[in-house]
Design an enzyme around this catalytic site. Sequence first.
Site, mmCIF file in Angstrom:
data_model
loop_
_atom_site.group_PDB
_atom_site.id
_atom_site.type_symbol
_atom_site.label_atom_id
_atom_site.label_comp_id
_atom_site.label_asym_id
_atom_site.label_seq_id
_atom_site.Cartn_x
_atom_site.Cartn_y
_atom_site.Cartn_z
ATOM 1 N NE ARG A 177 24.405 -35.319 27.262
ATOM 2 C CZ ARG A 177 24.004 -36.434 26.671
ATOM 3 N NH1 ARG A 177 23.727 -37.500 27.385
ATOM 4 N NH2 ARG A 177 23.888 -36.479 25.359
ATOM 5 C CE LYS A 206 39.957 -22.655 40.213
ATOM 6 N NZ LYS A 206 41.143 -21.807 40.039
ATOM 7 C CD GLU A 253 49.700 -24.453 45.320
ATOM 8 O OE1 GLU A 253 49.169 -23.413 45.780
ATOM 9 O OE2 GLU A 253 49.728 -24.730 44.103
ATOM 10 C CE LYS A 289 41.366 -25.238 46.569
ATOM 11 N NZ LYS A 289 42.132 -25.868 45.515
ATOM 12 C CD GLU A 299 39.528 -18.655 40.360
ATOM 13 O OE1 GLU A 299 39.820 -19.799 40.730
ATOM 14 O OE2 GLU A 299 40.155 -18.011 39.515
ATOM 15 N NE ARG A 337 38.287 -22.205 43.944
ATOM 16 C CZ ARG A 337 37.843 -23.410 43.662
ATOM 17 N NH1 ARG A 337 36.546 -23.643 43.588
ATOM 18 N NH2 ARG A 337 38.680 -24.408 43.462
ATOM 19 C CG ASN A 343 43.963 -18.160 41.080
ATOM 20 O OD1 ASN A 343 44.123 -19.375 41.127
ATOM 21 N ND2 ASN A 343 42.856 -17.601 40.615
ATOM 22 C CG HIS A 392 48.664 -20.115 41.264
ATOM 23 N ND1 HIS A 392 49.011 -19.937 42.581
ATOM 24 C CD2 HIS A 392 48.486 -21.452 41.107
ATOM 25 C CE1 HIS A 392 49.023 -21.105 43.194
ATOM 26 N NE2 HIS A 392 48.713 -22.047 42.322
ATOM 27 C CG HIS A 432 49.284 -20.902 35.985
ATOM 28 N ND1 HIS A 432 47.947 -20.655 36.145
ATOM 29 C CD2 HIS A 432 49.569 -21.968 36.786
ATOM 30 C CE1 HIS A 432 47.433 -21.523 37.017
ATOM 31 N NE2 HIS A 432 48.407 -22.323 37.420
ATOM 32 C CG HIS A 434 51.498 -26.254 40.351
ATOM 33 N ND1 HIS A 434 51.069 -25.356 39.404
ATOM 34 C CD2 HIS A 434 50.781 -25.990 41.475
ATOM 35 C CE1 HIS A 434 50.120 -24.581 39.930
ATOM 36 N NE2 HIS A 434 49.932 -24.952 41.187
HETATM 37 N N1 LIG Z 1 42.610 -28.561 40.589
HETATM 38 C C1 LIG Z 1 43.207 -27.715 41.394
HETATM 39 O O1 LIG Z 1 42.571 -26.985 42.147
HETATM 40 C C2 LIG Z 1 44.696 -27.675 41.432
HETATM 41 C C3 LIG Z 1 45.360 -26.967 42.421
HETATM 42 C C4 LIG Z 1 46.751 -27.003 42.465
HETATM 43 C C5 LIG Z 1 47.438 -27.738 41.526
HETATM 44 N N2 LIG Z 1 46.767 -28.403 40.555
HETATM 45 C C6 LIG Z 1 47.487 -29.200 39.573
HETATM 46 O O2 LIG Z 1 48.115 -30.278 40.237
HETATM 47 C C7 LIG Z 1 49.253 -30.690 39.492
HETATM 48 C C8 LIG Z 1 50.420 -30.884 40.413
HETATM 49 O O3 LIG Z 1 50.106 -31.884 41.343
HETATM 50 P P1 LIG Z 1 51.262 -32.675 42.125
HETATM 51 O O4 LIG Z 1 52.234 -31.718 42.651
HETATM 52 O O5 LIG Z 1 50.587 -33.582 43.052
HETATM 53 O O6 LIG Z 1 52.032 -33.434 40.957
HETATM 54 P P2 LIG Z 1 51.880 -34.903 40.334
HETATM 55 O O7 LIG Z 1 50.495 -35.330 40.282
HETATM 56 O O8 LIG Z 1 52.655 -34.876 39.053
HETATM 57 O O9 LIG Z 1 52.665 -35.829 41.370
HETATM 58 C C9 LIG Z 1 54.023 -35.617 41.579
HETATM 59 C C10 LIG Z 1 54.862 -36.888 41.381
HETATM 60 O O10 LIG Z 1 54.761 -37.695 42.543
HETATM 61 C C11 LIG Z 1 54.354 -39.017 42.178
HETATM 62 N N3 LIG Z 1 53.610 -39.508 43.335
HETATM 63 C C12 LIG Z 1 52.340 -39.241 43.659
HETATM 64 N N4 LIG Z 1 52.072 -39.725 44.882
HETATM 65 C C13 LIG Z 1 53.200 -40.340 45.323
HETATM 66 C C14 LIG Z 1 53.549 -41.010 46.518
HETATM 67 N N5 LIG Z 1 52.700 -41.100 47.539
HETATM 68 N N6 LIG Z 1 54.786 -41.517 46.619
HETATM 69 C C15 LIG Z 1 55.678 -41.378 45.608
HETATM 70 N N7 LIG Z 1 55.424 -40.732 44.461
HETATM 71 C C16 LIG Z 1 54.188 -40.216 44.332
HETATM 72 C C17 LIG Z 1 53.582 -38.803 40.919
HETATM 73 O O11 LIG Z 1 53.486 -39.991 40.184
HETATM 74 C C18 LIG Z 1 54.419 -37.757 40.227
HETATM 75 O O12 LIG Z 1 55.553 -38.318 39.640
HETATM 76 C C19 LIG Z 1 49.472 -29.616 38.438
HETATM 77 O O13 LIG Z 1 49.041 -30.095 37.196
HETATM 78 C C20 LIG Z 1 48.592 -28.473 38.902
HETATM 79 O O14 LIG Z 1 48.126 -27.681 37.833
HETATM 80 C C21 LIG Z 1 45.423 -28.392 40.494
HETATM 81 ZN ZN LIG Z 2 48.623 -24.131 42.687
#
Ligand SMILES: NC(=O)c1ccc[n+]([C@@H]2O[C@H](COP(=O)([O-])OP(=O)(O)OC[C@H]3O[C@@H](n4cnc5c(N)ncnc54)[C@H](O)[C@@H]3O)[C@@H](O)[C@H]2O)c1
Ligand SMILES: [Zn+2]
Length: 360
Positions: free
Chosen positions: A120, A142, A184, A226, A236, A240, A244, A247, A251, A264
Amino acid sequence: MQTLGVALGERSYSIHIGSGLLVRADLVVPSLTRKNVAVVTNSTVAPLYLERFAGALAREGVDVVRIVLPDGEDHKDWPTLNQIFDALMKHRCGRDTTLVALGGGVIGDLAGFAAATYQRGVDYIQVPTTLLSQVDSSVGGKTAINHPLGKNMIGAFHQPRLVLADTDTLKTLPERELRSGLAEVIKHGLIRDAAFFAWLEANLESLLSRDAEALSHAVRRSVEIKAEIVAEDERETGVRRVLNFGHTFGHAIETGLGYGAWLHGEAVAAGMAMATDLSRQLGYLSEADSGRIRSLLQRAGLPVAVKGVAPARMRQLMGGDKKVKEGRIHFVLLERLGAATLRDDVSAAAVDSTLSRLAA
Ligand SMILES: NC(=O)c1ccc[n+]([C@@H]2O[C@H](COP(=O)([O-])OP(=O)(O)OC[C@H]3O[C@@H](n4cnc5c(N)ncnc54)[C@H](O)[C@@H]3O)[C@@H](O)[C@H]2O)c1
Ligand SMILES: [Zn+2]
């Protein structure tokens, strides 16, 4: 090191940004209820950074469970989430265990959602290692996994106790991931800070060549924007939603192409180009500003249109987005550089006109 804060009453937390932070166990330990952590990471990040981070904690007397997941957006799903629960159960982790997300946004979203629901709810700490996760996903609470029919459809709001963004980790980031993260960063300038957008125009080459000072400025200003917006509207319900920007289209592109086909940030870049086109078409945004936006995205090597998702499919997918309320699609549009506005009265014809130009 620079320290920013997210002001959310008793859920407030600090965000440390700087070089060499992975080994700063002294920054982590004060946030732990007990000296028990489970570090969630993936098979790409583990060989690069897991031992450096976990070793520093162990030297401070912290008991560390290591959970290494498969890498990739297509693993942001139930079976992978379950692997976290399996490991936590197997190691008899209790409610006083703190989860740590060591990796990009995928790991942050998975570990954050696991923390929101395990027994929980337990504490978690974000240690983002991609540009995207440092400027965006690690801040704001999020968390989510994907459903085959829609991105981030299952999740929870759960704020971290601490965010530790070590900018040195960006040195090993693949080029394409760096560019994706810049989408972003550009978004933050577009919705809130025209001067920052102009700074990005002037410093894009330094960012692409990973100049440490330029990167840390971009991370800091993004996180400030942010954190400010999240503090105003944690759940949101209002402002907030401007985060998006791009997005709703983005998406739909991610789901339409299949998770993992585009990064992304790439989908968001094309989505921002579409939202920009819509803003210009409806007379909110000038031709000149719209041109500057497209041009910066292109200079960053990001897409400004999509091939592989036809306009009709885009519309269908956008109808299934969470940002749809009472049958109306809420669009984030730009009134000018640095000023976003929320509209729910955009006509289907206007959207179709944009899609006919930028989606195929
Ligand atoms: N929660 C939120 O508010 C929010 C906001 C924006 C995006 N997201 C989510 O985040 C995700 C995208 O995140 P991302 O772009 O970080 O992608 P990711 O987590 O897939 O990382 C990208 C790639 O880089 C690799 N990697 C990570 N750190 C590294 C490093 N220091 N050196 C070498 N390789 C490395 C990872 O293993 C992966 O292959 C999506 O799922 C998206 O929906 C969430
Ligand atoms: Zn995003």
